[in-house]
Motif scaffolding. Structure first.
Motif, PDB file in Angstrom:
ATOM      1  N   SER A  54      52.078 -30.945  10.586  1.00  0.00           N
ATOM      2  CA  SER A  54      52.566 -32.110  11.323  1.00  0.00           C
ATOM      3  C   SER A  54      53.985 -32.472  10.897  1.00  0.00           C
ATOM      4  N   THR A  55      54.288 -32.295   9.615  1.00  0.00           N
ATOM      5  CA  THR A  55      55.649 -32.539   9.136  1.00  0.00           C
ATOM      6  C   THR A  55      56.620 -31.554   9.771  1.00  0.00           C
ATOM      7  N   VAL A  56      56.210 -30.301   9.862  1.00  0.00           N
ATOM      8  CA  VAL A  56      57.038 -29.288  10.523  1.00  0.00           C
ATOM      9  C   VAL A  56      57.317 -29.694  11.964  1.00  0.00           C
ATOM     10  N   CYS A  57      56.287 -30.147  12.661  1.00  0.00           N
ATOM     11  CA  CYS A  57      56.471 -30.553  14.058  1.00  0.00           C
ATOM     12  C   CYS A  57      57.370 -31.780  14.169  1.00  0.00           C
ATOM     13  N   ARG A  58      57.262 -32.687  13.216  1.00  0.00           N
ATOM     14  CA  ARG A  58      58.144 -33.860  13.220  1.00  0.00           C
ATOM     15  C   ARG A  58      59.603 -33.434  13.068  1.00  0.00           C
ATOM     16  N   LEU A  59      59.845 -32.438  12.233  1.00  0.00           N
ATOM     17  CA  LEU A  59      61.210 -31.949  12.050  1.00  0.00           C
ATOM     18  C   LEU A  59      61.716 -31.253  13.311  1.00  0.00           C
ATOM     19  N   PHE A  60      60.850 -30.491  13.964  1.00  0.00           N
ATOM     20  CA  PHE A  60      61.235 -29.886  15.242  1.00  0.00           C
ATOM     21  C   PHE A  60      61.531 -30.974  16.275  1.00  0.00           C
ATOM     22  N   SER A  61      60.695 -32.005  16.285  1.00  0.00           N
ATOM     23  CA  SER A  61      60.900 -33.106  17.223  1.00  0.00           C
ATOM     24  C   SER A  61      62.239 -33.783  16.973  1.00  0.00           C
ATOM     25  N   GLY A  62      62.635 -33.873  15.704  1.00  0.00           N
ATOM     26  CA  GLY A  62      63.924 -34.458  15.366  1.00  0.00           C
ATOM     27  C   GLY A  62      65.096 -33.667  15.904  1.00  0.00           C
ATOM     28  N   LEU A  63      64.850 -32.402  16.230  1.00  0.00           N
ATOM     29  CA  LEU A  63      65.884 -31.560  16.841  1.00  0.00           C
ATOM     30  C   LEU A  63      65.866 -31.673  18.366  1.00  0.00           C
ATOM     31  N   ARG A 104      63.065 -31.121  20.220  1.00  0.00           N
ATOM     32  CA  ARG A 104      62.073 -30.224  20.808  1.00  0.00           C
ATOM     33  C   ARG A 104      60.792 -30.991  21.131  1.00  0.00           C
ATOM     34  N   HIS A 105      60.162 -30.608  22.221  1.00  0.00           N
ATOM     35  CA  HIS A 105      58.956 -31.307  22.668  1.00  0.00           C
ATOM     36  C   HIS A 105      57.731 -30.726  21.963  1.00  0.00           C
ATOM     37  N   VAL A 106      56.868 -31.614  21.471  1.00  0.00           N
ATOM     38  CA  VAL A 106      55.661 -31.199  20.757  1.00  0.00           C
ATOM     39  C   VAL A 106      54.438 -31.826  21.419  1.00  0.00           C
ATOM     40  N   ILE A 107      53.438 -31.002  21.697  1.00  0.00           N
ATOM     41  CA  ILE A 107      52.132 -31.482  22.148  1.00  0.00           C
ATOM     42  C   ILE A 107      51.188 -31.411  20.952  1.00  0.00           C
ATOM     43  N   PHE A 108      50.620 -32.542  20.574  1.00  0.00           N
ATOM     44  CA  PHE A 108      49.711 -32.592  19.429  1.00  0.00           C
ATOM     45  C   PHE A 108      48.271 -32.532  19.936  1.00  0.00           C
ATOM     46  N   ALA A 109      47.608 -31.411  19.679  1.00  0.00           N
ATOM     47  CA  ALA A 109      46.242 -31.227  20.171  1.00  0.00           C
ATOM     48  C   ALA A 109      45.287 -32.267  19.593  1.00  0.00           C
ATOM     49  N   PHE A 161      64.014 -27.013  28.545  1.00  0.00           N
ATOM     50  CA  PHE A 161      63.312 -26.754  27.288  1.00  0.00           C
ATOM     51  C   PHE A 161      63.387 -25.267  26.933  1.00  0.00           C
ATOM     52  N   PRO A 162      63.915 -24.909  25.747  1.00  0.00           N
ATOM     53  CA  PRO A 162      63.855 -23.496  25.345  1.00  0.00           C
ATOM     54  C   PRO A 162      62.441 -23.099  24.935  1.00  0.00           C
ATOM     55  N   TYR A 163      61.702 -24.061  24.389  1.00  0.00           N
ATOM     56  CA  TYR A 163      60.313 -23.811  24.014  1.00  0.00           C
ATOM     57  C   TYR A 163      59.584 -25.141  23.865  1.00  0.00           C
ATOM     58  N   ILE A 164      58.262 -25.079  23.998  1.00  0.00           N
ATOM     59  CA  ILE A 164      57.387 -26.230  23.782  1.00  0.00           C
ATOM     60  C   ILE A 164      56.443 -25.878  22.641  1.00  0.00           C
ATOM     61  N   LEU A 165      56.298 -26.784  21.695  1.00  0.00           N
ATOM     62  CA  LEU A 165      55.384 -26.569  20.580  1.00  0.00           C
ATOM     63  C   LEU A 165      54.022 -27.186  20.882  1.00  0.00           C
ATOM     64  N   VAL A 166      52.974 -26.471  20.506  1.00  0.00           N
ATOM     65  CA  VAL A 166      51.609 -26.996  20.592  1.00  0.00           C
ATOM     66  C   VAL A 166      51.029 -26.969  19.183  1.00  0.00           C
ATOM     67  N   GLU A 167      50.876 -28.141  18.583  1.00  0.00           N
ATOM     68  CA  GLU A 167      50.341 -28.233  17.223  1.00  0.00           C
ATOM     69  C   GLU A 167      48.828 -28.376  17.289  1.00  0.00           C
ATOM     70  N   ALA A 168      48.120 -27.441  16.654  1.00  0.00           N
ATOM     71  CA  ALA A 168      46.656 -27.464  16.677  1.00  0.00           C
ATOM     72  C   ALA A 168      46.119 -26.787  15.429  1.00  0.00           C
ATOM     73  N   ALA A 169      45.068 -27.345  14.861  1.00  0.00           N
ATOM     74  CA  ALA A 169      44.494 -26.800  13.629  1.00  0.00           C
ATOM     75  C   ALA A 169      43.720 -25.512  13.871  1.00  0.00           C
ATOM     76  N   LEU A 170      43.182 -25.340  15.083  1.00  0.00           N
ATOM     77  CA  LEU A 170      42.239 -24.242  15.333  1.00  0.00           C
ATOM     78  C   LEU A 170      42.745 -23.273  16.397  1.00  0.00           C
ATOM     79  N   ILE A 171      43.980 -22.889  16.314  1.00  0.00           N
ATOM     80  CA  ILE A 171      44.551 -21.994  17.323  1.00  0.00           C
ATOM     81  C   ILE A 171      43.825 -20.651  17.342  1.00  0.00           C
ATOM     82  N   PHE A 172      43.672 -20.031  16.183  1.00  0.00           N
ATOM     83  CA  PHE A 172      43.026 -18.717  16.135  1.00  0.00           C
ATOM     84  C   PHE A 172      41.513 -18.824  16.308  1.00  0.00           C
TER      85      PHE A 172
END
Length: 213
Positions: free
Chosen positions: A23-32, A34-39, A116-127
């Motif tokens: 989540s911290t990583v996504c917050r830093l990306f958001s600060g740049l 970048r759009h983040v979807i939090f699952a 948007f160059p990319y969209i982030l999807v933050e999720a604990a259970l991706i795999f």
């Protein structure tokens, strides 16, 4: 999640174990910018508001699954699913399909914006859920186990033993890292993490630019 024909941006998953700092990583990306979807946020909203999901949860876990205000008793449910694999899998089977549908809908809506160059999807259970099949790349955030435990203990005020049980219930980080396209090691200062995020942002931007050329 399903794989649509095309998007004007990369779909990049961000995952990692509890306390790894995803989540911290996504917050830093958001600060740049970048759009983040939090699952997790999507799942919370669905569990609290979707009538069909609420009914299925009540049938599986009983009337104490929800608090008097109508919201899911997350602490109570967590105490069950982190020690009972069958219950955890049942809860996942109830909530995850709707989560995927909502994330798909958000991606479809965002696809109208080609900036948007990319969209982030933050999720604990991706795999664990097969979500990676609908993503272009996956970032795994890792940290030493004791570091993860200390972070969660400080954040959630829970005993270390409980955190260890949660970690034991998840896919091993070594296995996730082997399946990742990018691995971020988050054992140092946030300034180091920020530098890594800035570098990876440039890499993803370039990958998308090459894809469009």
């Amino acid at each position: 999640m399903r794989r649509p024909k095309s998007y004007p941006f990369l779909r990049v998953g961000v995952t990692g174990g509890i306390g790894s700092g995803k989540s911290t990583v996504c917050r830093l990306f958001s600060g740049l910018g970048r759009h983040v979807i939090f699952a997790d946020d999507v799942a919370r909203r669905i569990a609290d508001e979707d009538p069909e999901v609420k009914q299925a949860v009540l049938q599986e876990f009983g009337p104490t699954a929800y608090l008097s205000n109508g919201l899911l008793d997350r602490k109570g449910i967590a105490s069950i699913v982190f020690t009972n694999r069958n219950k955890r899998e049942k809860l996942d089977s109830i909530v995850h399909p709707r989560v995927f549908e909502c994330i798909d809908a958000q991606l479809e809506s965002l696809s109208r914006d080609t900036s948007f160059p990319y969209i982030l999807v933050e999720a604990a259970l991706i795999f664990e859920t097969g979500m990676e099949k609908s993503l272009d790349h996956v970032i795994v955030v890792t940290a030493e186990e004791e570091t993860c435990i200390q972070r969660v203990v400080m954040r959630e005020k829970v005993p270390p033993e409980e955190v260890r049980r949660r970690i034991a219930s998840q896919m091993p980080m070594t296995k996730k890292s082997r399946r990742a396209d990018f691995v971020i090691q988050n054992n140092g200062a946030e300034s180091d993490l920020r530098a890594t995020v800035h570098f990876l942002d440039k890499v993803l931007f370039e990958i998308n630019a090459q894809r469009e050329s």
